[in-house]
Design a protein around this motif. Sequence first.
Motif, PDB file in Angstrom:
ATOM      1  N   ASN A  61      -8.375  -6.721  -2.553  1.00 14.14           N
ATOM      2  CA  ASN A  61      -8.340  -5.308  -2.948  1.00 14.14           C
ATOM      3  C   ASN A  61      -7.351  -4.598  -2.039  1.00 14.14           C
ATOM      4  N   GLN A  62      -6.467  -3.802  -2.617  1.00 18.88           N
ATOM      5  CA  GLN A  62      -5.461  -3.083  -1.852  1.00 18.88           C
ATOM      6  C   GLN A  62      -5.376  -1.624  -2.302  1.00 18.88           C
ATOM      7  N   SER A  63      -6.477  -0.905  -2.114  1.00 20.05           N
ATOM      8  CA  SER A  63      -6.519   0.490  -2.555  1.00 20.05           C
ATOM      9  C   SER A  63      -5.571   1.383  -1.768  1.00 20.05           C
ATOM     10  N   GLY A  64      -5.035   0.894  -0.653  1.00 20.68           N
ATOM     11  CA  GLY A  64      -4.036   1.670   0.085  1.00 20.68           C
ATOM     12  C   GLY A  64      -2.821   1.997  -0.758  1.00 20.68           C
ATOM     13  N   ILE A  65      -2.522   1.138  -1.732  1.00 21.89           N
ATOM     14  CA  ILE A  65      -1.415   1.418  -2.658  1.00 21.89           C
ATOM     15  C   ILE A  65      -1.785   2.617  -3.528  1.00 21.89           C
ATOM     16  N   GLY A  66      -2.957   2.553  -4.158  1.00 24.30           N
ATOM     17  CA  GLY A  66      -3.405   3.636  -5.031  1.00 24.30           C
ATOM     18  C   GLY A  66      -3.666   4.943  -4.302  1.00 24.30           C
ATOM     19  N   ARG A  67      -4.003   4.864  -3.030  1.00 22.65           N
ATOM     20  CA  ARG A  67      -4.247   6.059  -2.222  1.00 22.65           C
ATOM     21  C   ARG A  67      -2.954   6.649  -1.665  1.00 22.65           C
ATOM     22  N   GLY A  68      -1.832   5.921  -1.829  1.00 21.21           N
ATOM     23  CA  GLY A  68      -0.548   6.396  -1.337  1.00 21.21           C
ATOM     24  C   GLY A  68      -0.318   6.144   0.147  1.00 21.21           C
ATOM     25  N   TYR A  69      -1.122   5.273   0.761  1.00 19.60           N
ATOM     26  CA  TYR A  69      -0.954   4.967   2.193  1.00 19.60           C
ATOM     27  C   TYR A  69       0.245   4.056   2.437  1.00 19.60           C
ATOM     28  N   PHE A  70       0.569   3.230   1.454  1.00 22.80           N
ATOM     29  CA  PHE A  70       1.743   2.373   1.539  1.00 22.80           C
ATOM     30  C   PHE A  70       2.204   2.040   0.129  1.00 22.80           C
ATOM     31  N   SER A  71       3.456   1.652   0.028  1.00 16.01           N
ATOM     32  CA  SER A  71       4.066   1.380  -1.281  1.00 16.01           C
ATOM     33  C   SER A  71       3.820  -0.066  -1.695  1.00 16.01           C
ATOM     34  N   MET A  72       4.131  -0.345  -2.943  1.00 20.90           N
ATOM     35  CA  MET A  72       4.045  -1.710  -3.453  1.00 20.90           C
ATOM     36  C   MET A  72       4.999  -2.613  -2.660  1.00 20.90           C
ATOM     37  N   GLU A  73       6.171  -2.106  -2.337  1.00 20.23           N
ATOM     38  CA  GLU A  73       7.141  -2.891  -1.562  1.00 20.23           C
ATOM     39  C   GLU A  73       6.612  -3.183  -0.157  1.00 20.23           C
ATOM     40  N   GLU A  74       5.980  -2.196   0.475  1.00 18.76           N
ATOM     41  CA  GLU A  74       5.398  -2.426   1.803  1.00 18.76           C
ATOM     42  C   GLU A  74       4.270  -3.445   1.728  1.00 18.76           C
ATOM     43  N   PHE A  75       3.456  -3.359   0.668  1.00 16.29           N
ATOM     44  CA  PHE A  75       2.408  -4.356   0.472  1.00 16.29           C
ATOM     45  C   PHE A  75       3.023  -5.745   0.354  1.00 16.29           C
TER      46      PHE A  75
END
Length: 157
Positions: A61-75
Amino acid sequence: MRIIYVRDNQTLKTVFVDRDGTINRDCPYCHELDDLQIYDDTVGILKHYQGKGYRIIIVTNQSGIGRGYFSMEEFRRFNDGVVNRLLDLGVKVSATYFCPHRPDEGCSCRKPGIGLINEALSDFRVDIGGSLVIGDRDDVDGQLARNLGLPFRIVSH
């Protein structure tokens, strides 16, 4: 969503392994390579199963993407760092399946839902009856395993 590193046509038992808190220290919302710390005990466990012919697939689970904490590229950059570090340590990851959604979005891919596993089953030939889930949280990873009728191995560091 998926990142596939190694494609194969073999039917294999598969280890579905959580990432943050299981493979690497949970920051939380890890996305900076400087924060990457791999757990040696999990590497040993994954090498054990890999040596017995299991395929290794990360489900996270990577809700940090959906929350705007980091981008898809950063992930992707951080996840590639995890996978490359594991490879350096002798563990070959075939793919990563991840849910970028927030918990309140109610998507089917968010663990403990089985959407990520269903994606993996559409991409790989899996001996599901011989597979297992490894994670650090019984309420998420353990429940995923129970939802699939698979054994669960919990790790704590």
